[in-house]
Design a protein around this motif. Structure first.
Motif, short mmCIF file in Angstrom:
data_model
loop_
_atom_site.label_atom_id
_atom_site.label_comp_id
_atom_site.label_asym_id
_atom_site.label_seq_id
_atom_site.Cartn_x
_atom_site.Cartn_y
_atom_site.Cartn_z
N TYR B 137 0.89 -1.18 0.00
CA TYR B 137 0.00 0.00 0.00
C TYR B 137 0.92 1.22 0.00
CZ TYR B 137 -3.90 -3.04 1.14
OH TYR B 137 -4.85 -4.00 1.11
N PRO B 138 1.23 1.74 -1.20
CA PRO B 138 2.34 2.68 -1.34
C PRO B 138 2.36 3.87 -0.38
CG PRO B 138 1.56 2.05 -3.49
CD PRO B 138 0.62 1.44 -2.49
N ALA B 139 1.23 4.42 -0.01
CA ALA B 139 1.30 5.63 0.80
C ALA B 139 0.96 5.39 2.26
CB ALA B 139 0.39 6.70 0.21
N ALA B 140 0.67 4.14 2.62
CA ALA B 140 0.15 3.88 3.95
C ALA B 140 1.24 3.88 5.01
CB ALA B 140 -0.58 2.55 3.97
N GLN B 229 2.19 3.76 -8.13
CA GLN B 229 2.38 2.33 -7.90
C GLN B 229 3.83 2.07 -7.55
OE1 GLN B 229 0.84 0.30 -11.39
NE2 GLN B 229 -0.34 -0.91 -9.93
N THR B 230 4.06 1.02 -6.81
CA THR B 230 5.42 0.68 -6.46
C THR B 230 5.98 -0.33 -7.45
OG1 THR B 230 4.91 1.03 -4.16
CG2 THR B 230 6.89 -0.23 -4.63
N ARG B 231 7.12 0.00 -8.04
CA ARG B 231 7.76 -0.94 -8.96
C ARG B 231 9.17 -1.29 -8.52
NH1 ARG B 231 5.19 2.47 -12.42
NH2 ARG B 231 3.29 1.61 -13.29
N THR B 232 9.90 -0.27 -8.03
CA THR B 232 11.31 -0.52 -7.69
C THR B 232 11.57 -0.24 -6.21
OG1 THR B 232 11.85 1.75 -8.27
CG2 THR B 232 12.11 0.12 -10.00
N VAL B 233 12.38 -1.10 -5.62
CA VAL B 233 12.71 -0.97 -4.20
C VAL B 233 14.22 -1.08 -4.04
CG1 VAL B 233 12.33 -1.89 -1.88
CG2 VAL B 233 10.52 -2.09 -3.60
N THR B 297 13.91 5.51 -7.46
CA THR B 297 13.42 4.41 -6.62
C THR B 297 12.08 4.76 -5.97
OG1 THR B 297 15.66 3.68 -6.17
CG2 THR B 297 13.98 3.01 -4.59
N ASP B 298 11.12 3.84 -6.07
CA ASP B 298 9.82 4.09 -5.46
C ASP B 298 9.91 3.99 -3.93
OD1 ASP B 298 8.44 4.49 -7.87
OD2 ASP B 298 8.34 2.32 -8.20
N VAL B 299 10.60 2.95 -3.46
CA VAL B 299 10.70 2.78 -2.01
C VAL B 299 12.15 2.48 -1.62
CG1 VAL B 299 9.87 1.51 0.01
CG2 VAL B 299 8.38 1.78 -1.98
N PHE B 300 12.60 3.15 -0.59
CA PHE B 300 13.91 2.87 -0.02
C PHE B 300 13.67 2.29 1.38
CE2 PHE B 300 17.60 4.03 2.53
CZ PHE B 300 18.68 3.74 1.70
N VAL B 301 14.17 1.07 1.62
CA VAL B 301 13.95 0.42 2.91
C VAL B 301 15.29 0.24 3.61
CG1 VAL B 301 12.78 -1.48 4.07
CG2 VAL B 301 12.27 -1.00 1.69
N ALA B 302 15.44 0.82 4.81
CA ALA B 302 16.70 0.68 5.53
C ALA B 302 16.53 -0.34 6.64
CB ALA B 302 17.14 2.03 6.10
N VAL B 303 17.22 -1.49 6.51
CA VAL B 303 17.08 -2.58 7.49
C VAL B 303 18.44 -3.07 7.97
CG1 VAL B 303 14.80 -3.37 6.74
CG2 VAL B 303 16.81 -4.24 5.57
N THR B 304 19.37 -2.13 8.20
CA THR B 304 20.64 -2.52 8.80
C THR B 304 20.37 -2.78 10.29
OG1 THR B 304 21.38 -0.36 9.57
CG2 THR B 304 21.75 -0.85 7.26
N ASP B 305 21.42 -3.18 11.05
CA ASP B 305 21.13 -3.45 12.46
C ASP B 305 21.32 -2.22 13.35
OD1 ASP B 305 23.82 -3.51 12.23
OD2 ASP B 305 24.03 -5.66 12.58
N GLY B 306 21.46 -1.03 12.75
CA GLY B 306 21.56 0.18 13.56
C GLY B 306 20.37 1.10 13.33
N ASP B 307 19.65 1.40 14.40
CA ASP B 307 18.48 2.29 14.29
C ASP B 307 18.86 3.64 13.69
OD1 ASP B 307 16.89 0.43 15.41
OD2 ASP B 307 16.49 1.52 17.27
N ASN B 319 15.97 12.77 0.73
CA ASN B 319 16.49 14.05 0.22
C ASN B 319 17.05 13.93 -1.18
OD1 ASN B 319 15.93 15.97 2.04
ND2 ASN B 319 17.82 15.71 3.23
N HIS B 320 17.47 12.73 -1.56
CA HIS B 320 18.04 12.55 -2.89
C HIS B 320 17.09 11.85 -3.83
CE1 HIS B 320 21.66 13.70 -0.70
NE2 HIS B 320 22.06 14.16 -1.87
N GLY B 321 15.80 11.94 -3.53
CA GLY B 321 14.82 11.57 -4.54
C GLY B 321 14.05 10.29 -4.33
N ALA B 322 14.40 9.46 -3.34
CA ALA B 322 13.60 8.25 -3.11
C ALA B 322 12.18 8.71 -2.75
CB ALA B 322 14.18 7.41 -2.00
N LYS B 323 11.17 8.11 -3.38
CA LYS B 323 9.82 8.64 -3.21
C LYS B 323 9.23 8.28 -1.86
CE LYS B 323 9.21 8.52 -8.16
NZ LYS B 323 10.33 7.58 -8.45
N ARG B 324 9.64 7.15 -1.31
CA ARG B 324 9.08 6.74 -0.04
C ARG B 324 10.17 6.03 0.75
NH1 ARG B 324 4.75 2.11 0.83
NH2 ARG B 324 3.91 2.80 2.81
#
Lengths: 153, 447
Positions: B137-140, B229-233, B297-307, B319-324
């Motif tokens: 759900y792209p904007a949720a 719509q989300t296509r690239t992550v 990129t439609d979505v950037f997901v950060a899942v390293t082990d550091g908050d 800031n560099h353009g990732a939409k979500r």
């Protein structure tokens, strides 16, 4: 929400000619005061309303339909009302044919008033007394009165 | 219900606090003496210092009469052994957290059954599933499905130019004929409310609502939440969670790139996920990420082990353009902070794991449950009792516990998004939203 600003007496069609869903919507769109927009504006409005209709029918049940859409060709917010003599099929969500049609078209930037107008109209059309006043309306003045809009002048 | 929890880490503490607040008889076993003392002072629970894998500790919590045993230490083996011991002592249901993928793979399910473990929770998998649900759900900001996917619960942040900004609940109620939704809550920086008639949706609020899935397209048309719509992550962090997220996203036919700082891990990913481009870089190497298409990129997901790393890199990506941007955030203090900074959605392993465990705990009359990350509220799907004074009454005169609301009624094949005139019937299921302080009253109310 003050409906008098968005609904002109010349946009009220009593009776509305019976016909298909498309014919009903076309008559209502033709009744909108689109000014200089001309035929292209009308086509764009039609397209927007049909697009919305494709997502889900605006026949909200109990003989009422509230077709609407967002379109750049409309300056702000405009409404048209039509009432047919006999109920016509409209693919309403309760499956029943419709007699009362209210068209609402908004510029994409005036979405907030658009929602308020839709809410106001939905509420009026849910009121059995106002609904039956609309069903017996014989002229635009009757319709305005049923909608609670004071007569001009 | 008598509950024994082993391990007072974030998940253990969270569940212990939650269940004791709800009036359950909670005991906690913690190995670290200092932590055990701290827990004893913070929780309304019996705290025993020791290991869950010893008969002595289990004796001290009077294990024999326990209904539910939850092992959430950070050692898989301790969790497994404690669970086996507890089951041997006659505990009705036992739950074990497992971090090691080898233990938590598919085959392990059968073995778990043989060992008598009722539920194995793998936090990586739970988190990966949750991240993918939010992505779909792209904007949720929050998503959960009920009634076998026929009812959706969604949370959206309301931008100032959104048509919902400034709308009262009464006005939304008037739209029910066409746009059927129940607004469950409005979440603001310092409060979350279950709104009524004259309450107004304000810009910046997160609005949580329930609707039928089939009505979602129309609702979206009017309110315009989902515009793309989300296509690239792009996934930052190719650890276990990153790998699990990537696999899940591939299964949903999305194009995924993984960014990972360790060369060794990059080699592993390239070998095991040959169809995925793996970029050897830090999340802060913005020029490299830009060359790899960050701006598109439609979505950037950060899942390293550091908050901090996850929050910072996702803001940088935005800031560099990732939409979500979505960040994995473990520290409870950060979870409520991140939305204000501009992170679109935060996923907390602690809350996701706790939610998965609570879902299991509430099994029985409660069929399904979701937790709202930002405000710790719950949404539950509940079987209504066969006899109750709430049946047959129009909802407007049903005196629901303060801080709760019925968002949907499931009656056979039909789903009703109720208004004040709708009536509950015997055999119905209700989807109920409740703020944390109302959970106990809601459970009592529907039992």
């Amino acid at each position: 929400m003050d409906l008098s600003q968005i609904l002109q007496p010349q946009s009220i069609l009593v009776p509305l000619r019976e016909g298909s869903k498309e014919e009903i919507i076309r008559q209502l769109v033709d009744a909108l005061p689109l000014g200089d927009g001309g035929p292209t504006a009308r086509e764009e409005v039609l397209k927007a309303v049909f697009e919305r209709e494709k997502v889900m029918s605006t026949g909200i049940g109990r003989g009422v339909a509230l077709p609407h859409g967002k379109c750049e060709a409309v300056p702000g917010l405009l409404a048209a009302v039509g009432i047919t003599k006999n109920p016509v099929p409209y693919e309403a969500i309760d499956g029943k044919p419709c007699r009362i049609f209210v068209l609402l078209v908004a510029n994409p930037r005036t979405t907030h008033p658009h929602i308020q107008a839709l809410a106001t109209l939905s509420k009026i059309l849910n009121d059995p007394a106002r609904k039956s006043a609309l069903e017996t309306a014989r002229n635009p003045a009757d319709v305005l009165a049923a909608l609670g809009i004071p007569a001009a002048g | 219900m008598k509950v024994v929890i082993v391990g007072a880490g974030q998940v253990g503490f969270h569940i212990a606090e939650r269940l004791s607040r709800e009036g359950h008889d909670v005991s906690l076993i913690e190995r670290d003496p200092e932590k055990a003392t701290l827990m004893a002072s913070q929780l309304n629970a019996l705290v025993v210092q020791g290991t869950g894998a010893s008969a002595e500790s289990l004796d001290q919590v009077r294990i024999a009469n326990t209904d539910l045993f939850i092992a959430v230490t950070d050692q898989d083996e301790v969790n497994l052994i404690s669970c086996m011991l507890a089951k041997g002592e006659g505990v009705k249901r036992v739950i074990s957290r497992i971090r090691n993928v080898e233990y938590a793979g598919r085959d392990w399910r059968d073995n778990a059954k043989k060992l008598g473990i009722d539920l194995l929770i793998n936090p990586q998998r739970v988190v990966a599933e949750e991240i993918c649900e939010v992505i779909s759900y792209p904007a949720a900001a929050d998503v959960a499905e009920f009634a076998n996917g026929r009812v959706v619960f969604l949370g959206y942040k309301v931008p100032p130019d959104n048509p919902l900004a400034g709308i009262t609940l009464r006005e939304l109620g008037d739209l029910r004929g066409m746009y059927r939704l129940v607004v469950a809550a409005l979440s603001r920086p310092n409060e979350t409310i279950v709104p009524r008639g004259d309450d107004k949706i304000m810009p910046g609020d997160i609005v949580y609502f329930l609707c039928r899935k089939e009505d979602l397209a129309a609702i979206n048309y009017l309110f315009g939440f989902e515009k793309r719509q989300t296509r690239t992550v792009m996934v930052l962090g190719g650890g276990r969670i990153g790998e699990a997220v990537t696999r899940e996203l591939l299964a949903r036919r999305l194009r995924v790139k993984v960014v990972e700082r360790s060369a060794e891990r990059c080699r592993y990913l390239a070998e095991h996920l040959p169809e995925v481009p793996v970029i050897h870089a830090e999340g802060t190497e913005i020029e490299v990420l830009k060359q790899e298409g960050l701006a598109e990129t439609d979505v950037f997901v950060a899942v390293t082990d550091g908050d901090e790393q996850n929050i910072l890199c996702s803001l940088l990506a935005r800031n560099h353009g990732a939409k979500r941007v979505i960040a994995l955030v473990s520290r409870p203090e950060y979870v409520s902070l991140a939305p204000g900074l501009g992170v679109d959605a935060c996923i907390s392993p602690r809350l996701a794991t706790a939610a998965a465990i609570l879902r299991f705990v509430r099994r029985g009359e409660v069929l399904s449950m979701a937790m709202v990350e930002e405000c710790e509220a719950e949404v539950m799907e509940i079987n209504l009792p066969a006899r109750s004074s709430i049946l047959g009454e129009p909802l407007r005169s049903v005196d629901m516990p303060r801080g709760s609301i019925i968002g949907a009624i499931v009656r056979g094949d039909e789903v009703i998004i109720p208004g004040g005139n709708d009536v509950l019937e015997a055999g119905d299921r209700a989807v109920v939203f409740t703020l944390p302080e109302a959970v106990t009253r809601v459970e009592k109310f529907f039992s």
